[in-house]
Design a protein around this motif. Sequence first.
Motif, PDB file in Angstrom:
ATOM      1  N   SER A 132      -2.115 -30.258   7.682  1.00 35.56           N
ATOM      2  CA  SER A 132      -1.004 -29.373   7.182  1.00 35.56           C
ATOM      3  C   SER A 132      -0.184 -29.162   8.294  1.00 35.56           C
ATOM      4  O   SER A 132       1.245 -28.974   7.894  1.00 35.56           O
ATOM      5  N   ASP A 196       4.703 -17.038  -2.282  1.00 34.23           N
ATOM      6  CA  ASP A 196       3.274 -17.064  -2.538  1.00 34.23           C
ATOM      7  C   ASP A 196       2.778 -16.074  -3.521  1.00 34.23           C
ATOM      8  O   ASP A 196       3.426 -15.273  -3.840  1.00 34.23           O
ATOM      9  N   SER A 218       5.325 -15.286  -6.033  1.00 34.94           N
ATOM     10  CA  SER A 218       5.605 -16.473  -6.679  1.00 34.94           C
ATOM     11  C   SER A 218       5.541 -16.167  -8.162  1.00 34.94           C
ATOM     12  O   SER A 218       4.573 -16.559  -8.738  1.00 34.94           O
ATOM     13  N   ASP A 268      -0.773 -34.768  -2.551  1.00 34.26           N
ATOM     14  CA  ASP A 268      -2.087 -35.295  -2.434  1.00 34.26           C
ATOM     15  C   ASP A 268      -2.960 -34.567  -3.625  1.00 34.26           C
ATOM     16  O   ASP A 268      -4.028 -34.973  -3.805  1.00 34.26           O
ATOM     17  N   MET A 299       1.871 -38.148   4.908  1.00 35.06           N
ATOM     18  CA  MET A 299       2.890 -37.988   5.726  1.00 35.06           C
ATOM     19  C   MET A 299       2.430 -38.067   7.128  1.00 35.06           C
ATOM     20  O   MET A 299       3.202 -38.460   8.146  1.00 35.06           O
TER      21      MET A 299
END
Length: 360
Positions: A132, A196, A218, A268, A299
């Motif tokens: 990540s 978030d 969010s 993913d 990636m």
Amino acid sequence: MIIGIPKEIKTLENRVSMTPGAVGSLIRQGNEVLVESGAGLGSGLTDEEYQAAGAKMVSAAEAWGAEMVIKVKEPLPSEFQYLRKDLILFTYLHLAAAEDLTNALLESGTIGIAYETVESPDRTLPLLTPMSEVAGRMATQVGAHYLEKTQGGRGILLGGVPGVSPAEVLVLGGGVVGTNAARIAMGMGARVTILDLSHGRLQYLDDVFNGRITTMMSTEANIREMVQRADLVIGGVLLPGAKAPKLITRDMLGIMKEGSVIVDVAVDQGGCVETIKPTTHDNPTYIVDGVVHYGVANMPGAVPRTSTFALVNQTTPYAMRLAAKGVAALKDDPGLALGLNTYKGKLTCPAVGEAFGIDS
Ligand code: NAD
């Protein structure tokens, strides 16, 4: 234990699951390690380096014949033939977005331990974190590239120049991907907003970025407001093991700027954008309603050498515990036990079960 390291076969995937250094540690622990010839070449690691560490170079079938197979990406359909009862498979699985693979693991009785659902005592995801970090940093770099006119983008420079405004970057999810994406975007001079759901996370981000990025809760209203302004949207939300929530719906594309770019790193896990679909490094983008979509599901595979070393740093201690004790190692470590997704025909990860309506 006999441990197999097959070569990755996903399109343009050049990572390998163990470096010669890590292989040496497993061999000193008393294990036999079978590495498929050429497995490390994409990461600049030669067969000779593995042999010098004590590995035996073998074919794909021989590597898959080991008691425990350590991989990077999930098995592809051409590898399903190697799945079998009692095989311990330690790799990224991302089953919530892969029904065929889930069925193949269950039908074969494979013991599937997924990197992405292993937890640390502090509830972070130690085996997802390194990739990540790579994907988050790359997301901004990739987004800046696709904002170029010749790449289908708006034709703007992320950092602007004196007298011309910088780009607006919207980051959905302020976890590891989001934080790393924001760090690079800020470094390149963009204006960054992170959304978030966790107030604690927003407090942390406000603190570490010293107020130089905007944080917002969010909510649907905030997402709608911010996508209209954004030049680059980076998707990095995660509900561990589950399908990502669709935060950007198809109708929202209509209010986005022509030539804006979405890099949905969460692809993913199904992606947090309704119109995202997985793409590959050789054909990474497509355009819907004038918005460039980038949906590469691996990636970090584009920077294999950095990624291989970053991943192996984290996986090796777990691999050594599994090698020493087999599945009994899961009893000693509840965090590692959370990695167990399939066990002898049973689904053992509730979030995956929910995605397919199967009891777990
Ligand atoms: P993380 O757990 O560190 O962060 C996820 C964040 O999403 C958390 O802060 C959480 O609070 C937030 N979140 C959850 N629901 C939300 C919502 N509705 N709105 C806004 N925020 C929300 O996870 P991560 O390590 O940053 O990973 C993010 C995703 O990126 C995962 O799906 C991971 O598998 C994926 N990933 C993809 C690649 C790739 O190559 N495409 C590489 C690495 C990671």
